[in-house]
Design a protein around this motif. Structure first.
Motif, PDB file in Angstrom:
ATOM      1  N   THR A 118      51.955  -1.071  77.070  1.00 17.44           N
ATOM      2  CA  THR A 118      53.325  -0.880  77.555  1.00 17.44           C
ATOM      3  C   THR A 118      54.106  -2.194  77.618  1.00 17.44           C
ATOM      4  OG1 THR A 118      52.458  -1.034  79.813  1.00 17.44           O
ATOM      5  CG2 THR A 118      52.745   1.175  78.893  1.00 17.44           C
ATOM      6  N   LEU A 119      53.504  -3.287  77.197  1.00 17.35           N
ATOM      7  CA  LEU A 119      54.211  -4.567  77.212  1.00 17.35           C
ATOM      8  C   LEU A 119      55.157  -4.704  76.035  1.00 17.35           C
ATOM      9  CD1 LEU A 119      51.328  -7.008  78.294  1.00 17.35           C
ATOM     10  CD2 LEU A 119      53.160  -6.046  79.714  1.00 17.35           C
ATOM     11  N   THR A 120      54.783  -4.122  74.888  1.00 19.59           N
ATOM     12  CA  THR A 120      55.580  -4.237  73.675  1.00 19.59           C
ATOM     13  C   THR A 120      55.834  -2.852  73.094  1.00 19.59           C
ATOM     14  OG1 THR A 120      54.537  -6.365  73.183  1.00 19.59           O
ATOM     15  CG2 THR A 120      55.719  -5.278  71.394  1.00 19.59           C
ATOM     16  N   PRO A 121      57.079  -2.514  72.771  1.00 18.59           N
ATOM     17  CA  PRO A 121      57.353  -1.199  72.174  1.00 18.59           C
ATOM     18  C   PRO A 121      56.639  -1.033  70.843  1.00 18.59           C
ATOM     19  CG  PRO A 121      59.390  -2.295  72.853  1.00 18.59           C
ATOM     20  CD  PRO A 121      58.299  -3.313  72.945  1.00 18.59           C
ATOM     21  N   THR A 122      56.160   0.162  70.587  1.00 18.07           N
ATOM     22  CA  THR A 122      55.559   0.482  69.299  1.00 18.07           C
ATOM     23  C   THR A 122      56.609   0.485  68.195  1.00 18.07           C
ATOM     24  OG1 THR A 122      53.951   1.876  70.452  1.00 18.07           O
ATOM     25  CG2 THR A 122      54.171   2.187  68.074  1.00 18.07           C
ATOM     26  N   LYS A 123      57.806   0.966  68.554  1.00 21.98           N
ATOM     27  CA  LYS A 123      58.890   1.047  67.583  1.00 21.98           C
ATOM     28  C   LYS A 123      60.217   0.994  68.328  1.00 21.98           C
ATOM     29  CE  LYS A 123      60.369   3.722  63.536  1.00 21.98           C
ATOM     30  NZ  LYS A 123      60.020   2.675  62.569  1.00 21.98           N
ATOM     31  N   THR A 124      61.220   0.405  67.680  1.00 19.43           N
ATOM     32  CA  THR A 124      62.565   0.347  68.256  1.00 19.43           C
ATOM     33  C   THR A 124      63.570   0.878  67.244  1.00 19.43           C
ATOM     34  OG1 THR A 124      62.010  -1.605  69.589  1.00 19.43           O
ATOM     35  CG2 THR A 124      64.338  -1.161  69.230  1.00 19.43           C
ATOM     36  N   TRP A 125      64.430   1.767  67.705  1.00 24.77           N
ATOM     37  CA  TRP A 125      65.555   2.237  66.908  1.00 24.77           C
ATOM     38  C   TRP A 125      66.820   1.627  67.496  1.00 24.77           C
ATOM     39  CZ3 TRP A 125      61.520   5.274  68.459  1.00 24.77           C
ATOM     40  CH2 TRP A 125      60.807   5.978  67.482  1.00 24.77           C
ATOM     41  N   PHE A 126      67.568   0.905  66.669  1.00 27.84           N
ATOM     42  CA  PHE A 126      68.813   0.284  67.140  1.00 27.84           C
ATOM     43  C   PHE A 126      69.890   0.551  66.087  1.00 27.84           C
ATOM     44  CE2 PHE A 126      70.283  -3.710  69.682  1.00 27.84           C
ATOM     45  CZ  PHE A 126      71.350  -2.969  70.176  1.00 27.84           C
ATOM     46  N   GLU A 127      70.219   1.818  65.924  1.00 30.31           N
ATOM     47  CA  GLU A 127      71.127   2.238  64.868  1.00 30.31           C
ATOM     48  C   GLU A 127      72.586   2.233  65.321  1.00 30.31           C
ATOM     49  OE1 GLU A 127      69.574   6.043  63.833  1.00 30.31           O
ATOM     50  OE2 GLU A 127      67.566   5.241  63.426  1.00 30.31           O
ATOM     51  N   SER A 128      72.810   2.211  66.631  1.00 32.84           N
ATOM     52  CA  SER A 128      74.161   2.323  67.162  1.00 32.84           C
ATOM     53  C   SER A 128      74.266   1.538  68.455  1.00 32.84           C
ATOM     54  CB  SER A 128      74.488   3.800  67.423  1.00 32.84           C
ATOM     55  OG  SER A 128      75.676   3.938  68.181  1.00 32.84           O
ATOM     56  N   ASN A 129      75.471   1.019  68.731  1.00 34.71           N
ATOM     57  CA  ASN A 129      75.711   0.347  70.007  1.00 34.71           C
ATOM     58  C   ASN A 129      76.151   1.321  71.096  1.00 34.71           C
ATOM     59  OD1 ASN A 129      75.178  -2.236  68.920  1.00 34.71           O
ATOM     60  ND2 ASN A 129      77.278  -2.413  68.166  1.00 34.71           N
ATOM     61  N   MET A 148      55.589  -4.684  66.715  1.00 42.04           N
ATOM     62  CA  MET A 148      56.714  -3.771  66.915  1.00 42.04           C
ATOM     63  C   MET A 148      57.577  -3.754  65.663  1.00 42.04           C
ATOM     64  SD  MET A 148      59.920  -4.025  69.583  1.00 42.04           S
ATOM     65  CE  MET A 148      60.655  -5.371  68.647  1.00 42.04           C
ATOM     66  N   SER A 149      58.038  -2.569  65.256  1.00 39.37           N
ATOM     67  CA  SER A 149      58.943  -2.445  64.126  1.00 39.37           C
ATOM     68  C   SER A 149      60.291  -1.937  64.610  1.00 39.37           C
ATOM     69  CB  SER A 149      58.368  -1.473  63.082  1.00 39.37           C
ATOM     70  OG  SER A 149      58.211  -0.185  63.629  1.00 39.37           O
ATOM     71  N   GLU A 150      61.366  -2.439  63.952  1.00 39.36           N
ATOM     72  CA  GLU A 150      62.700  -1.978  64.289  1.00 39.36           C
ATOM     73  C   GLU A 150      63.267  -1.238  63.098  1.00 39.36           C
ATOM     74  OE1 GLU A 150      65.364  -4.556  66.389  1.00 39.36           O
ATOM     75  OE2 GLU A 150      67.075  -3.867  65.210  1.00 39.36           O
ATOM     76  N   CYS A 151      63.836  -0.070  63.391  1.00 43.48           N
ATOM     77  CA  CYS A 151      64.358   0.789  62.337  1.00 43.48           C
ATOM     78  C   CYS A 151      65.816   0.435  62.039  1.00 43.48           C
ATOM     79  CB  CYS A 151      64.239   2.247  62.772  1.00 43.48           C
ATOM     80  SG  CYS A 151      64.720   3.409  61.504  1.00 43.48           S
ATOM     81  N   ARG A 152      66.135   0.175  60.761  1.00 42.49           N
ATOM     82  CA  ARG A 152      67.504  -0.115  60.342  1.00 42.49           C
ATOM     83  C   ARG A 152      67.979   1.048  59.481  1.00 42.49           C
ATOM     84  NH1 ARG A 152      70.749  -3.680  62.560  1.00 42.49           N
ATOM     85  NH2 ARG A 152      71.715  -4.127  60.535  1.00 42.49           N
ATOM     86  N   VAL A 153      68.522   2.050  60.132  1.00 36.76           N
ATOM     87  CA  VAL A 153      68.996   3.250  59.459  1.00 36.76           C
ATOM     88  C   VAL A 153      70.483   3.405  59.747  1.00 36.76           C
ATOM     89  CG1 VAL A 153      68.813   5.773  59.398  1.00 36.76           C
ATOM     90  CG2 VAL A 153      66.755   4.383  59.558  1.00 36.76           C
ATOM     91  N   PRO A 154      71.292   3.750  58.773  1.00 31.12           N
ATOM     92  CA  PRO A 154      72.722   3.941  59.038  1.00 31.12           C
ATOM     93  C   PRO A 154      72.964   5.235  59.806  1.00 31.12           C
ATOM     94  CG  PRO A 154      72.229   4.586  56.791  1.00 31.12           C
ATOM     95  CD  PRO A 154      70.962   4.006  57.350  1.00 31.12           C
ATOM     96  N   VAL A 155      74.070   5.276  60.503  1.00 32.88           N
ATOM     97  CA  VAL A 155      74.503   6.499  61.165  1.00 32.88           C
ATOM     98  C   VAL A 155      75.438   7.241  60.218  1.00 32.88           C
ATOM     99  CG1 VAL A 155      75.799   7.468  63.095  1.00 32.88           C
ATOM    100  CG2 VAL A 155      74.254   5.537  63.474  1.00 32.88           C
ATOM    101  N   ILE A 156      75.019   8.394  59.746  1.00 30.69           N
ATOM    102  CA  ILE A 156      75.858   9.251  58.917  1.00 30.69           C
ATOM    103  C   ILE A 156      76.490  10.287  59.837  1.00 30.69           C
ATOM    104  CG2 ILE A 156      75.919  10.807  56.929  1.00 30.69           C
ATOM    105  CD1 ILE A 156      73.383   9.447  55.909  1.00 30.69           C
ATOM    106  N   ASN A 157      77.794  10.457  59.724  1.00 36.65           N
ATOM    107  CA  ASN A 157      78.509  11.368  60.621  1.00 36.65           C
ATOM    108  C   ASN A 157      79.401  12.310  59.805  1.00 36.65           C
ATOM    109  OD1 ASN A 157      79.230  12.537  63.016  1.00 36.65           O
ATOM    110  ND2 ASN A 157      80.366  10.788  63.812  1.00 36.65           N
ATOM    111  N   ILE A 158      79.801  13.389  60.441  1.00 42.30           N
ATOM    112  CA  ILE A 158      80.629  14.388  59.783  1.00 42.30           C
ATOM    113  C   ILE A 158      81.639  14.942  60.787  1.00 42.30           C
ATOM    114  CG2 ILE A 158      79.211  16.420  60.330  1.00 42.30           C
ATOM    115  CD1 ILE A 158      79.623  17.331  57.402  1.00 42.30           C
TER     116      ILE A 158
END
Length: 411
Positions: free
Chosen positions: A314-325, A1-11
């Protein structure tokens, strides 16, 4: 599983209005989860070579391409960028309270419901109310069109499912059996059968023609928050049903009902056999689920996580995005990815791992920190249901053009 570390850019939510004037400006920001944010401003300093000339007031940001409804902001230290898409229309007169659910049909009709229990059919071109559907005795939490586009399904706090004619406003069918609020619904194929899930911990399969419950597909001691149907064919061994299904059950073979629970469980139920074919425990309540393809589905959680699962594992996610709480409240499948609507008003497009770089996002703007409770698409436009009572309409072509430009090279 990979976790994405991307910032949240907002406007700024009304950036397109603010930058329309010469010397007009708007704020921008960038924040990695659990880290301090960086803020800046963008100013319209006129026209250069026939195009608007936007100048960032902070060295942390740069401006890429822009149009009447889109602008690209780049966070230069991380080289991450986001294309912001403004709504082409904002329907402000349909509701006076928070819009909690919305759906649209290809024929030009929309259905939506708000916090004051106003369930309406309306025209998606002009935003004019066509029918007021009034029969529920409590708050309605979910409304959906049948595939025909002229029949509506709704359910909510009164524990009733109602089937309506969008053309006449009549309600010929009411389904009763749940013992707590109905949280989500889905239609099986053309709509002879439907599925509902409830805070009572059950998922039920219904026969619309005879207004009867065909089966209780699952019974748990925890609220079921959401559901969706996934066609898996013979890729999962669903087993044989213990009892022969009713002849009134149509289109359930090869279908898995994906359920999201308040305790953080995601479960797949083979509808035909009523058997649990997978079950995974997550770290937070599951608020929404969506099918992306024949092989993948995505889950949105209260803690802000978004998880991609493959049907074969389905036991382990293929990918996880955790960019925001910020809690994930809605998901919408769109082309080679999906839209995520959050409690802080952000509505962001994520590409599948095989479809694009993680350093690129598309965000729908207009909501000023008001939650995005639901989303729908009729093929040409996306519609969002927001706490500020506004239903916003976005041109899909702006998203497709942004994806195409990203694949062809940097802006």
């Amino acid at each position: 599983m990979s976790e994405c570390r991307v910032p949240v850019i907002n406007i700024q939510s009304d950036w397109n209005e603010a930058l329309r004037k010469i010397m007009g400006e708007c704020w921008v920001s960038c924040k990695f989860r659990d880290q301090p944010g960086v803020h800046g401003k963008i100013k319209n300093e006129g026209v250069l070579k026939g195009e608007p000339y936007y100048v960032p007031a902070s060295n942390s940001f740069a401006v890429g391409s822009s149009s009447s409804f889109t602008i690209t902001i780049i966070h230069t230290p991380s080289n991450h960028k986001c294309v912001f898409v403004a709504p082409c229309k904002a329907f402000t007169g349909l509701h006076r309270k928070a819009v909690v659910s919305v759906d649209v049909a290809a024929g030009g009709l929309g259905i939506s419901v708000c916090a004051e229990n106003k369930l309406i059919v309306w025209d998606t071109r002009m935003g004019l109310t066509r029918r007021l559907l009034s029969a529920h005795v409590g708050d309605v939490y979910k409304c959906r069109f049948f595939p025909s586009g002229v029949v509506v399904l709704s359910g909510g706090a009164d524990m009733q499912l109602k089937i309506w004619s969008a053309e006449t406003g009549q309600c010929p069918v009411t389904l009763v059996g749940h013992t707590a609020a109905i949280m989500d619904v889905c239609v099986v194929e053309r709509g002879r059968n439907i599925v509902s899930v409830s805070k009572d911990g059950t998922a039920r399969l219904w026969d619309c023609g005879q207004s009867a419950c065909l089966a209780t597909l699952v019974r748990r001691n925890v609220a079921v928050n959401c559901c969706t149907l996934m066609a898996v064919g013979e890729r999962l061994d669903e087993g044989e049903p213990q009892e022969p299904p009713s002849e009134r059950e149509v289109g359930t073979k090869g279908k898995v009902l994906i359920l999201g629970y308040e305790d953080g469980t995601v479960e797949g139920i083979a509808v035909r056999s009523r058997r649990s074919v997978f079950r995974s425990a997550l770290s937070s309540a599951v608020n929404c689920v969506a099918v992306l393809s024949d092989d993948n589905f995505v889950v949105g959680c209260q803690n802000g996580q978004v998880l991609l699962f493959g049907v074969q594992n389905t036991l382990t996610p293929t990918k996880t995005w955790f960019e925001s709480n910020s809690p994930v409240l809605s998901l919408l499948t769109l082309y080679e990815g999906f839209l995520v609507g959050r409690a802080d008003g952000l509505c962001t497009f994520h590409s599948l791992p095989s479809a694009g770089a993680d350093s690129f996002r598309i965000a729908l703007t207009g909501s000023d920190c008001d939650p995005i409770y639901d989303m729908a698409c009729d093929g040409s436009h996306i519609f969002t249901a927001c706490r500020d009572s506004v239903i916003r309409k976005y041109d899909v072509q702006n998203i497709k053009a942004s994806l195409r430009d990203e694949r062809n090279g940097p802006s």
